[in-house]
Design an enzyme around this catalytic site. Sequence first.
Site, short mmCIF file in Angstrom:
data_model
loop_
_atom_site.label_atom_id
_atom_site.label_comp_id
_atom_site.label_asym_id
_atom_site.label_seq_id
_atom_site.Cartn_x
_atom_site.Cartn_y
_atom_site.Cartn_z
N ARG A 26 0.84 -1.20 0.00
CA ARG A 26 0.00 0.00 0.00
C ARG A 26 0.87 1.25 0.00
O ARG A 26 1.98 1.25 0.51
CB ARG A 26 -0.88 0.00 1.25
N LYS B 220 3.64 -11.31 9.50
CA LYS B 220 2.99 -11.12 8.20
C LYS B 220 3.39 -12.22 7.22
O LYS B 220 4.55 -12.40 6.89
CB LYS B 220 3.44 -9.76 7.69
N ARG C 298 -1.54 -1.71 14.17
CA ARG C 298 -0.38 -2.39 14.78
C ARG C 298 -0.75 -2.86 16.18
O ARG C 298 -1.56 -2.24 16.86
CB ARG C 298 0.81 -1.44 14.88
P1 ATP Z 1 -0.50 -1.61 6.61
O1 ATP Z 1 -0.84 -2.07 7.97
O2 ATP Z 1 -0.78 -0.19 6.38
O3 ATP Z 1 -0.98 -2.53 5.54
P2 ATP Z 1 2.15 -2.51 6.08
O4 ATP Z 1 3.43 -1.90 6.54
O5 ATP Z 1 1.85 -3.92 6.48
O6 ATP Z 1 1.07 -1.60 6.63
P3 ATP Z 1 1.77 -3.04 3.21
O7 ATP Z 1 1.54 -2.02 2.20
O8 ATP Z 1 0.70 -4.06 3.42
O9 ATP Z 1 2.10 -2.26 4.51
O10 ATP Z 1 3.09 -3.83 2.85
C1 ATP Z 1 4.37 -3.22 2.72
C2 ATP Z 1 5.19 -3.53 3.96
O11 ATP Z 1 5.23 -4.93 4.19
C3 ATP Z 1 6.65 -3.14 3.81
O12 ATP Z 1 6.83 -1.80 4.19
C4 ATP Z 1 7.38 -4.12 4.72
O13 ATP Z 1 7.35 -3.69 6.05
C5 ATP Z 1 6.51 -5.36 4.64
N1 ATP Z 1 7.00 -6.36 3.65
C6 ATP Z 1 7.64 -6.16 2.48
N2 ATP Z 1 7.87 -7.31 1.84
C7 ATP Z 1 7.36 -8.30 2.62
C8 ATP Z 1 7.31 -9.71 2.52
N3 ATP Z 1 7.79 -10.37 1.49
N4 ATP Z 1 6.71 -10.37 3.55
C9 ATP Z 1 6.19 -9.74 4.62
N5 ATP Z 1 6.22 -8.40 4.77
C10 ATP Z 1 6.80 -7.68 3.79
#
Ligand code: ATP
Length: 320
Positions: free
Chosen positions: A117, A182, A317
Amino acid sequence: MKNPDVKLKLLSKLSDGSFHSGESLGEELGMSRAAISKHIKGIQEWGVDIFRVQGKGYQLSQPLIMLDEALIQSKVNNPVELHPVIGSTNQYLMDNTAKLPSGTVCIAEYQENGRGRRGRHWVSPFGANLYLSMYWRLEAGMAAAMGLSLVVGVAMVEALENMGLDGVKLKWPNDLYYQDRKLAGILVEMSGQAGGAAHLVIGMGMNLAMQDRDSAIDQPWASLSQVIGTDHIDRNVLAAEFINTLDAALKHYEVHGMQNFVERWNRLDNFIGRKVKLIMGANEITGIERGIDAQGGVLLETEEGLKSFIGGEISLRKSE
Ligand code: ATP
């Protein structure tokens, strides 16, 4: 993007898991050992672990079964395009909505510019994970697309459950979680004009057997290999399962929208009943997460009572 063909040929030779000398690879591909060594470096930059033993040659640190477009295509009705190396599977579909049929899937081994995102980077090493996007033309228009990433997330977790894989949960609005880490991200992007059909691209990046050294990720992450208990995952079968799941979820969504959806989500919500914070730009709000409401907003029990939050700028979070 430089033409990746030579690197892909090298990888398919190395994918048998045995040693290949620089000399024999050079002969097979019609180039010098120095050129092979340069291409091997390039492959390592894609995130593939290759090591070299003096006198023996190059070997992959773990076996690699490459994605196979024909095999995936034989298991699904949607048109499938495998682009082993691509900028972003979502971007490719967004750029080609005018000429592709609705339902087209783009899948890759490696994304040079995988994204999450708000333009955040999605770490996408070669051959370790799944990067899969589907184009969907939604006749009902953009307003009807609200909540879609929630519906897709639930469908994905339910599909894993149907395969006997339990313990995967959801983080509002668009992530799959395993043991508070994640596992996958879902990214829905769209274009279109008010009053017209919406061109949606639904992308998913799921970690399958990613190595720890991919520590460019700045938050805890998990791989499906941890859920299954083995690194040997048939990525082709899994890709086909997810394509069929996504297709069915979108067709269901076109008819039913988010009807009867709250309970399905709440059963799988990783943070329900737990203290969380919502980050909205410079603002943070803390409370107990109470699942979602019928519109797909996340419910937070705050000092001022129960409040619903919705919108693409919000990040949830865990709060200690
Ligand atoms: P939100 O809660 O807003 O979705 P998010 O940080 O989880 O926040 P996303 O846009 O879903 O944001 O995903 C991008 C983020 O995910 C990156 O900034 C990094 O922190 C994390 N990320 C990047 N690559 C991976 C991966 N392969 N597996 C897990 N996490 C990842």
